[in-house]
Design a protein around this motif. Structure first.
Motif, short mmCIF file in Angstrom:
data_model
loop_
_atom_site.label_atom_id
_atom_site.label_comp_id
_atom_site.label_asym_id
_atom_site.label_seq_id
_atom_site.Cartn_x
_atom_site.Cartn_y
_atom_site.Cartn_z
N LEU A 132 30.31 52.46 26.73
CA LEU A 132 30.28 51.61 27.93
C LEU A 132 31.14 50.38 27.73
CD1 LEU A 132 29.05 50.80 30.70
CD2 LEU A 132 27.13 49.82 29.42
N ILE A 133 31.02 49.76 26.59
CA ILE A 133 31.78 48.54 26.29
C ILE A 133 33.27 48.85 26.21
CG2 ILE A 133 32.20 46.80 24.52
CD1 ILE A 133 29.16 47.04 23.84
N SER A 134 33.64 49.95 25.55
CA SER A 134 35.06 50.29 25.39
C SER A 134 35.73 50.58 26.72
CB SER A 134 35.20 51.50 24.47
OG SER A 134 34.73 51.20 23.17
N GLY A 135 34.95 50.93 27.73
CA GLY A 135 35.52 51.17 29.04
C GLY A 135 36.18 49.95 29.65
N PHE A 136 35.80 48.77 29.17
CA PHE A 136 36.36 47.52 29.68
C PHE A 136 37.55 47.02 28.85
CE2 PHE A 136 32.16 47.68 31.51
CZ PHE A 136 32.33 47.12 32.78
N ASP A 137 37.99 47.80 27.85
CA ASP A 137 39.16 47.39 27.05
C ASP A 137 40.37 47.17 27.96
OD1 ASP A 137 37.84 47.41 24.66
OD2 ASP A 137 38.56 49.37 24.03
N PRO A 138 41.16 46.12 27.74
CA PRO A 138 42.30 45.84 28.62
C PRO A 138 43.42 46.85 28.44
CG PRO A 138 42.31 44.34 26.75
CD PRO A 138 41.01 45.11 26.67
N THR A 139 44.12 47.15 29.53
CA THR A 139 45.26 48.07 29.46
C THR A 139 46.46 47.43 28.78
OG1 THR A 139 45.95 47.37 31.68
CG2 THR A 139 44.57 49.34 31.51
N ARG A 140 46.37 46.15 28.45
CA ARG A 140 47.44 45.50 27.69
C ARG A 140 47.65 46.19 26.34
NH1 ARG A 140 44.85 39.70 27.88
NH2 ARG A 140 43.13 40.88 28.80
N ILE A 141 46.61 46.85 25.84
CA ILE A 141 46.73 47.59 24.59
C ILE A 141 47.75 48.72 24.75
CG2 ILE A 141 45.48 49.09 22.99
CD1 ILE A 141 42.93 47.48 23.69
N GLU A 142 47.64 49.47 25.84
CA GLU A 142 48.56 50.58 26.08
C GLU A 142 49.94 50.09 26.49
OE1 GLU A 142 47.41 53.07 24.89
OE2 GLU A 142 45.32 52.47 24.89
N THR A 143 50.01 48.95 27.18
CA THR A 143 51.31 48.38 27.54
C THR A 143 52.10 48.01 26.29
OG1 THR A 143 50.46 47.54 29.65
CG2 THR A 143 52.46 46.53 28.80
N LEU A 190 31.93 45.60 20.90
CA LEU A 190 31.86 44.35 21.65
C LEU A 190 32.81 43.30 21.07
CD1 LEU A 190 30.51 42.75 23.93
CD2 LEU A 190 28.70 42.11 22.30
N ILE A 191 32.86 43.21 19.77
CA ILE A 191 33.76 42.25 19.11
C ILE A 191 35.21 42.58 19.43
CG2 ILE A 191 34.62 41.53 16.84
CD1 ILE A 191 31.67 41.87 15.86
N ARG A 192 35.57 43.86 19.38
CA ARG A 192 36.95 44.24 19.69
C ARG A 192 37.31 43.91 21.14
NH1 ARG A 192 40.19 48.67 21.42
NH2 ARG A 192 42.07 48.88 20.13
N LEU A 193 36.38 44.15 22.04
CA LEU A 193 36.62 43.85 23.46
C LEU A 193 36.91 42.37 23.65
CD1 LEU A 193 36.56 44.69 26.49
CD2 LEU A 193 34.10 44.21 26.43
N MET A 196 40.39 41.38 22.09
CA MET A 196 41.54 41.87 22.86
C MET A 196 41.68 41.13 24.18
SD MET A 196 43.20 43.99 21.08
CE MET A 196 43.00 45.00 19.61
N HIS A 197 40.58 40.88 24.85
CA HIS A 197 40.66 40.16 26.12
C HIS A 197 41.11 38.71 25.91
CE1 HIS A 197 39.49 42.50 29.60
NE2 HIS A 197 38.59 43.12 28.89
N THR A 198 40.72 38.12 24.80
CA THR A 198 40.98 36.71 24.57
C THR A 198 42.36 36.44 23.97
OG1 THR A 198 38.61 36.37 24.18
CG2 THR A 198 40.09 34.62 23.48
N LEU A 199 42.78 37.26 23.03
CA LEU A 199 43.96 36.94 22.22
C LEU A 199 45.19 37.81 22.49
CD1 LEU A 199 42.16 36.35 18.79
CD2 LEU A 199 42.80 34.66 20.52
N LEU A 200 45.04 38.94 23.17
CA LEU A 200 46.20 39.78 23.44
C LEU A 200 46.88 39.29 24.73
CD1 LEU A 200 47.69 42.29 22.32
CD2 LEU A 200 46.35 43.68 23.91
#
Length: 454
Positions: A132-143, A190-193, A196-200
Motif C-alpha cells: 500500500l505504501i509503495s503505491g505512493f512512490d513518486p514517478t520521479r524514480i522512473e523519470t 515508509l522510510i523510502r517513500l 524519495m518524496h522529500t529529497l528526489l
C-alpha cells in the motif's frame, strides 16, 4: 576522460555512468543486506526466515501478478515526460497498491490454512501495508531511469535502505521474533517513500486521469501483467512449492543460500532494467550496423561481468557460508553452488528480453516467458518428485537450456541476436559449471537432506 564520464551528456557516457552507479549502488545495497542478514541469523531462529520466505512469496507474487508495467511504460513511451501521462500512471499505481493490501488481508486466512501456519493469518495483512505504501512512490524514480540520471537516485536508495535496516535491527533486538521482520519491512517502505518524496528532485505527483494515457498504459501493460505472472512462477515458484515440501527450518536455510547465489542475477536485473531499455529505445539494434555494434558491445560486457560473479559464487559460496554463518545454516552452502550453476543459461540470454521491452514489445516478451514458466515448473516438480531437491534444481537448469531457442527467436525479431555471444558464453558456462559441480560434489550431497526434512 574521467571528467567526460562525470559531466558528459552523450548516450554512451550516460550508459557507462548509469551502469557504474547502479553497479556500485546495488553492490553496496547487497553488502548492507548481507551484513544485516548475518546479524539477524544470530538473533533469530531458522524457522523465522522460513516463515518470512513464505510471506515474501505472497508479497512478491501479488506485486508481480498485478504489474501492468508502469515503470517500463514511462521508460519507453514517447510520452514518458508528459505530466498528464505520468500522473495518470501514478494514479493507477496508487489504486493498485490499495487493492493489493485488501487482497493481502484475504490471503492471510487462505495462507494460514494452506500451509498450516496460523501466524500467517495476521502477518500477511500487516506485511501487505508495504505494498500500500509503495503505491505512493513518486514517478520521479522512473523519470530518472528514463534519462539515465542515476546519481542522486542511487544515493537516496542506499540512504533509505540503511535507515530502514537500522529500524529493522532495533525491532529484532527488542522483539526477537518473526514479527519484527514483518513490521520492519513496512517501516522500510515508509522510510523510502518519505525520502524519495522529500529529497528526489522533480515535480510532485497528483491524482489525474487522462483516457488516452490510461489506454496506452493498459494496452502496453496487459502483456507486462501476463509476463510478470510468468516471471513470478520463474523467480518465486520454487519457494512456493518448497513451502509445502520442506519444513520452515529447511526453507529458511534454502532461502539464505538462494539469497547469496542470486546476487549476480539480481544485480544484472537491476542494471538491465534501468539501462538496457533506454539503450534499445535510443539505439534499436535492428535499424543499423552502428546501433547493433553498440548494443552488442554492451551485452558482451554485461554478460562477462555477471557470469564472472556467478562463478565466484559457484566456487566459493560454500566457503562463504562456512565463514559467515553458524552451524545451523551450513547446508546453505550446497544451495549456493547448485543455484549459481543452475542460473547460468538464463543469464546468457537475459539481455535479449530487454531488447523487446526497449522496443515496446511486451507481447513478444510474454510469448517467451509463458513457455519458460510452464517448462520450468513441470521439470521442477518432476525432478522434485523423483530425485528430491537436487532433481528439482537440475530440472530448472535443463528447462533454461531447452527454452533458449525461444530467446533466440525473440532476439532475432528485434535484430538483436548475437550468435557468437551465445556460443562463446554457452561453452564457457558448460565447462565452468562442470568444474564447480565436480569440485563441490561432496558438499552437494547435503541437498539430499533437504528432501527428507518434515
Amino acid at each position: 576522460m574521467v571528467r567526460g564520464l562525470i559531466g558528459g551528456t552523450g548516450l554512451g557516457v550516460r550508459l557507462i555512468r548509469s551502469s557504474g552507479l547502479i553497479f556500485l549502488g546495488f553492490s553496496a545495497s547487497q553488502a548492507i543486506r548481507l551484513g544485516s542478514n548475518l546479524i539477524l541469523t544470530r538473533l533469530l531462529y531458522p524457522e523465522a526466515f522460513g516463515l518470512m520466505a513464505l510471506i515474501i512469496v505472497f508479497l512478491v507474487g501479488l506485486t508481480m501478478l498485478s504489474d501492468i508495467g508502469i515503470a517500463p511504460s514511462i521508460q519507453q513511451s514517447s510520452r514518458g515526460d508528459d505530466r498528464s501521462f505520468i500522473n495518470t500512471a501514478w494514479t493507477i499505481q496508487v489504486i493498485r497498491g490499495v487493492i493489493l493490501w485488501l487482497i493481502c488481508c484475504l490471503l492471510g486466512v487462505i495462507a494460514a490454512w494452506g500451509y498450516g501456519e496460523d501466524q500467517l493469518r495476521a502477518m500477511l495483512p500487516v506485511a501487505g501495508l508495504s505494498l500500500l505504501i509503495s503505491g505512493f512512490d513518486p514517478t520521479r524514480i522512473e523519470t530518472a531511469s528514463r534519462h539515465l540520471s542515476m546519481g542522486r537516485l542511487t544515493v537516496l536508495d542506499l540512504l533509505a535502505q540503511v535507515v530502514g535496516l537500522a529500524a529493522l535491527l532495533i525491532l529484532v533486538w527488542i522483539m526477537g521474533s518473526a514479527w519484527a521482520l514483518v513490521i520492519g519491512g513496512v517501516l522500510s517502505s515508509l522510510i523510502r517513500l518519505v525520502i524519495m518524496h522529500t529529497l528526489l528532485p522533480g515535480q510532485a505527483n497528483w491524482f489525474h486521469w487522462e483516457r488516452d494515457a490510461a489506454v496506452e498504459l493498459i494496452t502496453f501493460g496487459k502483456w507486462i501483467f501476463l509476463s510478470t505472472l510468468c516471471g513470478f512462477i520463474i523467480i518465486q515458484g520454487d519457494k512456493a512449492i518448497l513451502g509445502k515440501y520442506l519444513s520452515l527450518e529447511a526453507l529458511g536455510i534454502y532461502n539464505i543460500g538462494y539469497f547469496l547465489a542470486g546476487f549476480p542475477q539480481a544485480l544484472a536485473g537491476a542494471v538491465m532494467s534501468r539501462v538496457m531499455i533506454p539503450l534499445h529505445r535510443e539505439c534499436p539494434p535492428g535499424t543499423s550496423a552502428e546501433n547493433y555494434a553498440k548494443v552488442r558491445k554492451s551485452r558482451a560486457l554485461m554478460t562477462a561481468t555477471v557470469l564472472t560473479m556467478q562463478f565466484v559464487m559457484a566456487f566459493f559460496g560454500v566457503w562463504l557460508v562456512e565463514l559467515m554463518y553458524d552451524q545451523r545454516f551450513v547446508a546453505a552452502g550446497s544451495v549456493v553452488t547448485a543455484i549459481a550453476c543452475m542460473n547460468i543459461p538464463y543469464l546468457i540470454g537475459m539481455t535479449y528480453e530487454y531488447a523487446a521491452l526497449g522496443r515496446g514489445d511486451s507481447r513478444g516478451l510474454f510469448h517467451l516467458l509463458l513457455p519458460k514458466a510452464m517448462g520450468q515448473t513441470i521439470l521442477f516438480i518432476l525432478g522434485l518428485s523423483y530425485y528430491g531437491l537436487p532433481g528439482a534444481l537440475a530440472g530448472v537448469w535443463l528447462s533454461q537450456i531447452i527454452t533458449h531457442t525461444l530467446v533466440i527467436r525473440l532476439a532475432r525479431q528485434h535484430g538483436a541476436w548475437d550468435p557468437w555471444h551465445d556460443l562463446i558464453y554457452g561453452m564457457l558456462g558448460l565447462i565452468l559449471t562442470g568444474l564447480a559441480l565436480w569440485y563441490h560434489w561432496g558438499e552437494l550431497a547435503l541437498l539430499g537432506t533437504f528432501s527428507t526434512a518434515q
